[in-house]
Scaffold this active site. Sequence first.
Site, mmCIF file in Angstrom:
data_model
loop_
_atom_site.group_PDB
_atom_site.id
_atom_site.type_symbol
_atom_site.label_atom_id
_atom_site.label_comp_id
_atom_site.label_asym_id
_atom_site.label_seq_id
_atom_site.Cartn_x
_atom_site.Cartn_y
_atom_site.Cartn_z
ATOM 1 N N ASP A 53 -5.851 -2.841 5.159
ATOM 2 C CA ASP A 53 -5.657 -1.807 4.136
ATOM 3 C C ASP A 53 -6.348 -2.178 2.828
ATOM 4 O OD1 ASP A 53 -4.056 -0.178 5.719
ATOM 5 O OD2 ASP A 53 -2.232 -1.267 5.183
ATOM 6 N N TYR A 103 -1.409 -13.504 10.389
ATOM 7 C CA TYR A 103 -1.427 -12.995 9.022
ATOM 8 C C TYR A 103 -0.576 -13.901 8.142
ATOM 9 C CZ TYR A 103 -3.294 -8.297 10.116
ATOM 10 O OH TYR A 103 -4.086 -7.236 10.476
#
Lengths: 247, 247
Positions: free
Chosen positions: A52, A110
């Site tokens: 994003d 992540y």
Amino acid sequence: MFRYKMIISYDGTGYGGWQSQPNSICIQDIIESVLTKILRQKINIVGSGRTDAGVHALGQVAHFDSTIALDLSKCLYSANSLLSNEIRIFSIEETSEKFHARYSATGKTYQYRLHLDRIGDPFKAKYALHVKHKIDIEKLYTGSRHFIGTHDFSAFANQQHKGSAAIDGVRTIKRLDIIEEIGGIRLEYEGDGFLYKMVRNITGTLLDVASGKISVASIPEILQSKDRKQAGRTAEAHGLCLVEVYY
Amino acid sequence: MFRYKMIISYDGTGYGGWQSQPNSICIQDIIESVLTKILRQKINIVGSGRTDAGVHALGQVAHFDSTIALDLSKCLYSANSLLSNEIRIFSIEETSEKFHARYSATGKTYQYRLHLDRIGDPFKAKYALHVKHKIDIEKLYTGSRHFIGTHDFSAFANQQHKGSAAIDGVRTIKRLDIIEEIGGIRLEYEGDGFLYKMVRNITGTLLDVASGKISVASIPEILQSKDRKQAGRTAEAHGLCLVEVYY
């Protein structure tokens, strides 16, 4: 035709994310235009997945095809010379035509960084979520244990587009470590794949647990509900970083 | 009248430096407008010195006067809430009316960071100068020894304005350490005061020495010449950080 695999790192601050979105500069577009310029043929790159707007990457992976047998070290040097310092290609190597950056991926790591401090730090501001109020790390840790393993994570997924067809929400989180570092903690998520905004939604929910808004005990119910509205908030983009993609 | 001393840190990326310059947003102006809003009276702040556009600060010091006896902890909290995360006030304390952030300063420490790597790192790009080519750290170190002590540093000073009157260029560098850190080195300069762009000009010259453009032996001559044109280049702003001001 040759297929090439790249490992890419970027500071996502100020970019509109990995993939094309209206009215923003996207990292994929920038790299494509640089490779197109160097190779003098239209290059399309395929990333392991989207990140994003504002999300960072240490080890994003992408592939592209070209009819040219590249001088890899020269291409790497030229591409990095044309790119801004905020986007770096760490490696370019030839790979099998069976390799696909997205479909061949077997897992990802992540990290989500929290800077725990009353005042904050200008040099962490773009790379960690600043948490001013006291939070209960013990609760955050206990809550995090509920996410490890194979679950339907639909309650922690946003719809990518309004009215998207429901997708299978079952994913496996192999590892969710809470690691102390200078000035705060980071949450490391390793899994076989992640739904849209899943890491940010789990992190936001754990922050709600740590501040007492959501009880630790309710997490299994939230998972079972498969209802996004039952879970906590979406943690801000800038604390998130795609660390590694596994194949 | 009360006088207050602040310690301030900022990420200088994207700002026009500490003090007002046309067509840019300056850090001093931003802090003044926030304090003016909180105290409901026009506040002027005086910094220990200017930092150029893009230069960072870990411990900039500034003072301001107000007729209000402040609740210091409340004021600190309110100011930081109104400021962006890139500018943080670490402390506000009452001080003597004899204290002056600029004229009372007895010394300063600056650091200049070099990231030594062929490809670079997006997360260091805004805070360290990326040096792609091989440089000779031994020469950089040997060259740096010439700057320690009391010298006329006019050859390493830029004129602040075209046609400014010549100022006394004698300054003392107490310490110039070359410190290894992950991915590179940092140069730490401690001195009683620094001329305009002096740290960046010394660093640029040392980089020219390290890459072989300027010989180590010529540094004493450059100092003696008092001629800016004899010295090396001005190292880029974003590697520089004002670490501490001494009183």
